[in-house]
Design a protein around this motif. Structure first.
Motif, PDB file in Angstrom:
ATOM      1  N   GLU A  18      39.846  -3.773 -33.508  1.00 34.05           N
ATOM      2  CA  GLU A  18      38.689  -3.127 -34.117  1.00 34.05           C
ATOM      3  C   GLU A  18      39.114  -2.166 -35.224  1.00 34.05           C
ATOM      4  OE1 GLU A  18      36.457  -1.273 -31.050  1.00 34.05           O
ATOM      5  OE2 GLU A  18      35.876  -3.164 -30.081  1.00 34.05           O
ATOM      6  N   LYS A  19      40.215  -1.442 -34.991  1.00 35.95           N
ATOM      7  CA  LYS A  19      40.693  -0.469 -35.979  1.00 35.95           C
ATOM      8  C   LYS A  19      41.057  -1.154 -37.293  1.00 35.95           C
ATOM      9  CE  LYS A  19      44.925   1.086 -36.010  1.00 35.95           C
ATOM     10  NZ  LYS A  19      46.188   1.765 -35.627  1.00 35.95           N
ATOM     11  N   HIS A  20      41.780  -2.254 -37.198  1.00 39.94           N
ATOM     12  CA  HIS A  20      42.230  -2.910 -38.432  1.00 39.94           C
ATOM     13  C   HIS A  20      41.088  -3.659 -39.117  1.00 39.94           C
ATOM     14  CE1 HIS A  20      46.278  -2.138 -36.730  1.00 39.94           C
ATOM     15  NE2 HIS A  20      46.581  -2.013 -38.006  1.00 39.94           N
ATOM     16  N   ILE A  21      40.097  -4.114 -38.361  1.00 41.64           N
ATOM     17  CA  ILE A  21      38.908  -4.699 -38.985  1.00 41.64           C
ATOM     18  C   ILE A  21      38.160  -3.620 -39.775  1.00 41.64           C
ATOM     19  CG2 ILE A  21      36.608  -5.659 -38.526  1.00 41.64           C
ATOM     20  CD1 ILE A  21      37.841  -7.304 -36.286  1.00 41.64           C
ATOM     21  N   LYS A  22      38.077  -2.413 -39.204  1.00 40.99           N
ATOM     22  CA  LYS A  22      37.423  -1.298 -39.905  1.00 40.99           C
ATOM     23  C   LYS A  22      38.169  -0.935 -41.188  1.00 40.99           C
ATOM     24  CE  LYS A  22      35.169   0.959 -35.974  1.00 40.99           C
ATOM     25  NZ  LYS A  22      35.135   2.174 -35.115  1.00 40.99           N
ATOM     26  N   ILE A  23      39.501  -0.944 -41.120  1.00 44.52           N
ATOM     27  CA  ILE A  23      40.295  -0.646 -42.318  1.00 44.52           C
ATOM     28  C   ILE A  23      40.028  -1.690 -43.395  1.00 44.52           C
ATOM     29  CG2 ILE A  23      42.639  -0.484 -43.253  1.00 44.52           C
ATOM     30  CD1 ILE A  23      43.538   0.603 -40.530  1.00 44.52           C
ATOM     31  N   LEU A  24      39.956  -2.958 -42.965  1.00 46.76           N
ATOM     32  CA  LEU A  24      39.690  -4.056 -43.888  1.00 46.76           C
ATOM     33  C   LEU A  24      38.340  -3.868 -44.570  1.00 46.76           C
ATOM     34  CD1 LEU A  24      41.294  -6.634 -44.598  1.00 46.76           C
ATOM     35  CD2 LEU A  24      39.893  -7.859 -42.929  1.00 46.76           C
ATOM     36  N   MET A  25      37.309  -3.543 -43.770  1.00 48.92           N
ATOM     37  CA  MET A  25      35.975  -3.353 -44.318  1.00 48.92           C
ATOM     38  C   MET A  25      35.906  -2.106 -45.197  1.00 48.92           C
ATOM     39  SD  MET A  25      34.166  -5.899 -43.471  1.00 48.92           S
ATOM     40  CE  MET A  25      35.524  -7.063 -43.296  1.00 48.92           C
ATOM     41  N   LYS A  26      36.725  -1.099 -44.868  1.00 49.34           N
ATOM     42  CA  LYS A  26      36.745   0.126 -45.671  1.00 49.34           C
ATOM     43  C   LYS A  26      37.247  -0.161 -47.081  1.00 49.34           C
ATOM     44  CE  LYS A  26      38.375   4.921 -45.572  1.00 49.34           C
ATOM     45  NZ  LYS A  26      39.186   5.926 -44.825  1.00 49.34           N
ATOM     46  N   ILE A  27      38.271  -1.003 -47.184  1.00 51.63           N
ATOM     47  CA  ILE A  27      38.802  -1.388 -48.499  1.00 51.63           C
ATOM     48  C   ILE A  27      37.737  -2.110 -49.310  1.00 51.63           C
ATOM     49  CG2 ILE A  27      40.531  -2.779 -49.695  1.00 51.63           C
ATOM     50  CD1 ILE A  27      42.368  -2.361 -47.277  1.00 51.63           C
ATOM     51  N   ILE A  28      37.003  -3.013 -48.645  1.00 50.26           N
ATOM     52  CA  ILE A  28      35.948  -3.762 -49.326  1.00 50.26           C
ATOM     53  C   ILE A  28      34.830  -2.823 -49.758  1.00 50.26           C
ATOM     54  CG2 ILE A  28      34.192  -5.560 -49.046  1.00 50.26           C
ATOM     55  CD1 ILE A  28      36.157  -6.848 -47.013  1.00 50.26           C
ATOM     56  N   ARG A  29      34.450  -1.900 -48.858  1.00 50.75           N
ATOM     57  CA  ARG A  29      33.386  -0.948 -49.183  1.00 50.75           C
ATOM     58  C   ARG A  29      33.764  -0.088 -50.389  1.00 50.75           C
ATOM     59  NH1 ARG A  29      32.882   0.683 -44.577  1.00 50.75           N
ATOM     60  NH2 ARG A  29      31.048  -0.505 -43.943  1.00 50.75           N
ATOM     61  N   LYS A  30      35.005   0.326 -50.417  1.00 52.73           N
ATOM     62  CA  LYS A  30      35.481   1.155 -51.524  1.00 52.73           C
ATOM     63  C   LYS A  30      35.346   0.421 -52.849  1.00 52.73           C
ATOM     64  CE  LYS A  30      39.765   3.075 -53.439  1.00 52.73           C
ATOM     65  NZ  LYS A  30      41.223   3.180 -53.254  1.00 52.73           N
TER      66      LYS A  30
END
Length: 575
Positions: free
Chosen positions: A508-520
């Motif tokens: 879950e943590k690394h999926i959130k990091i992945l989505m954070k990069i996309i959101r940015k």
């Protein structure tokens, strides 16, 4: 509350930035000329193809086929005008496809007919009727479009009926529930077996299903894009096999003169040959525009056009998406259920626990699109590349897939854990009763003193006397027949459960990091053609996250396989 809102956006040329804002709409009889003007504009660009603003019946052109609207409340002129104005706002201002508003209008009609045109004396009766209604689709239309209409048409009694509808939980923009990965793999196995053993007549009948699966299991394609595949869509360009996909418009425009755009995706030769085989069988004269045209479905099901007027087939023998869904449903009924003995259920039936026997969740063209996008993420593909493959105009659109990523990862864990258990049991030659018990005890708890050359490794021991010469896995805790967990005999299951939870949190943590990069990179919602490339550090981070997700999936599956074995042993002992 009066008025309903629509989220809109506008580009500020001076600063090259897209600004989002909310616009409120409320019906006023004094604004009739404004609505008449919107109607006339839609008529000029051929969205309205039959009828005048004052008429009781309108015919509008949708993406796939015509939409018919009846406004038959002439005895209540203000209500009738409000309904017309509401439909015009949805099409003209919100840019919705007229076809999507057919069910919305049915939800509004349900409210009007069951409240005697919003008569206050019917409030209690309406509340009881809505509560007893079991058709979720009608309820959703009442809650969604019906509530918006009652905000738009702020009649003297509208608030009382809005309060009743507000009691129901409904979110307009919720993510779809996708089937588990097990159902997708099972469908793939069944389809492959069917293709290998079916007669030619059966293959011809279900050829569109075969092609759909081969394409959309790897290319994120919308259902409407499948329906609009052209007979010349598969070509050889510079020695490469290319599939040209007509991009579905993000917003309905109603203007057929707009330039159509395609995205061109490289495909394997096997898929290219499959499409050409189908095309050669069904388009021998070479005069068909669409690969899956109307006649292909009509020939198999003996459909008469006179009985099919309500679908209003477009020119060029276009069939739309409805027929493909019908064919896919027949494949589930005739092949998956009758021939292979599985029970096909919907996601809703699964959530209610209705899954006795061998079941498989029904997979739709929309589901395979989501599966393909999630799979591309787990491979560490650049989000810009994924956006182009999926036909997204902005990276922002991909944020909606974050929930599906978690579901997809959980399904992969379960599937892999079952496979690890299956292979572990196959390697053991004991009887089925002792198999699970002994494999579990041999693998999980062991007497360290009984092994001469036990080598301490991370989180356990290796019992291979020739360690590390035979190591092929890399991480000892991954699936390896020589690895043994170092666990306390009384607290072993607790320790394994804690490990499993830790790996789950890591996913879950690394999926959130992945989505954070996309959101940015999508805050501006710029068109992907204007997006700058992800910088090298972000691309490296995306690759690292994808590898960590895959690693944690494998580790969690390995741990979960032992937990499942332990529970099975406990059930055997209890019996």
């Amino acid at each position: 509350m009066s008025g309903f809102n629509i989220k809109k956006s506008k580009k500020v040329e001076a600063i090259n930035y897209v600004v989002s804002y909310t616009k409120f709409f409320e019906f006023q009889e004094d604004d009739i000329e404004k609505y008449r003007s919107k109607f006339n504009e839609l008529k000029e660009n051929n969205t309205v193809i039959q009828g005048n603003f004052e008429d009781e019946k309108w015919v509008l052109r949708g993406k796939e086929r015509k939409a018919y609207f009846d406004f038959d409340y002439e005895f209540n002129k203000k209500l009738n005008l409000a309904m017309k104005a509401f439909i015009l706002v949805k099409i003209y201002d919100q840019k919705l496809d007229p076809r999507t508003l057919i069910m919305s209008l049915s939800g509004i009609n349900y409210i009007i007919k069951n409240t005697n045109c919003l008569d206050i004396s019917t409030v209690e009766n309406f509340a009881e009727r809505l509560k007893a209604k079991k058709n979720n689709y009608i309820i959703n239309d009442v809650i969604g479009a019906g509530y918006d209409f009652l905000c738009f048409y702020d009649y003297k009694n509208s608030e009382q009926f809005r309060n009743i509808i507000k009691q129901y939980n409904y979110k307009k923009y919720t993510n779809r529930e996708i089937p588990d990965l097990y159902s997708m793999i099972l469908f793939n196995d069944v389809l492959n077996d069917f293709v290998s053993h079916c007669i030619q007549e059966e293959k011809e009948k279900y050829f569109p299903v075969i092609i759909w699966w081969r394409i959309t299991s790897c290319i994120p394609m919308r259902p409407i894009e499948l329906a609009t595949l052209e007979t010349n869509s598969a070509k050889i360009v510079n020695g490469k096999y290319i599939l040209s996909i007509l991009n579905a418009k993000e917003k309905f425009s109603g203007n057929d003169t707009l330039e159509q755009t395609y995205r061109h995706v490289e495909i394997p030769k096997e898929l290219f040959d499959l499409i050409h085989e189908f095309n050669n069988n069904n388009n021998q004269e070479g005069n068909e525009k669409y690969l899956f045209n109307y006649d292909i479905y009509a020939n198999h099901y003996k459909i008469k056009r006179s009985f099919d007027k309500f679908l209003d087939i477009h020119e060029d023998n276009y069939a739309g998406t409805a027929r493909f869904y019908g064919l896919l449903n027949k494949f589930y009924l005739e092949i998956i259920e009758k021939r292979y003995g599985y029970i096909a259920i919907s996601s809703e039936e699964k959530s209610k626990g209705n899954k006795d026997g061998f079941y498989v969740e029904r997979i739709t063209p929309g589901d395979t699109r989501h599966f393909a996008i999630c799979n591309l993420y787990l491979q560490g593909i650049n989000p810009l590349t994924i956006a182009r493959l999926a036909g997204h105009t902005t990276i922002y659109t991909q944020l909606s897939y974050s929930n599906h990523m978690n579901t997809f990862a959980k399904s992969k864990v379960k599937l892999l854990a079952d496979e690890i258990r299956r292979r572990r049991k196959m390697e053991n030659e004991e009887t089925s009763f002792m198999k699970t018990k002994n494999v579990y005890k041999k693998s999980l708890f062991f007497n360290i003193d009984s092994h001469k050359n036990v080598i301490p490794v991370e989180n356990g021991y290796c019992i291979d006397a020739d360690f590390p010469n035979n190591c092929v896995v890399g991480n000892c805790e991954d699936e390896c027949e020589n690895f043994r967990y170092a666990l306390d005999k009384d607290k072993g299951i607790i320790e394994l459960t804690d490990k499993s939870k830790a790996y789950g949190k890591d996913i879950e943590k690394h999926i959130k990091i992945l989505m954070k990069i996309i959101r940015k990179n999508s805050l501006n919602k710029n068109n992907i053609n204007k997006n700058k490339c992800f910088d090298i550090k972000e691309q490296e981070e995306i690759g690292r996250c994808s590898k960590m997700i895959q690693k944690s999936i494998v580790n969690k599956a390995f741990v979960d396989s032992y937990i499942l074995d332990a529970r099975e042993v406990e059930n055997i002992d209890e019996k």
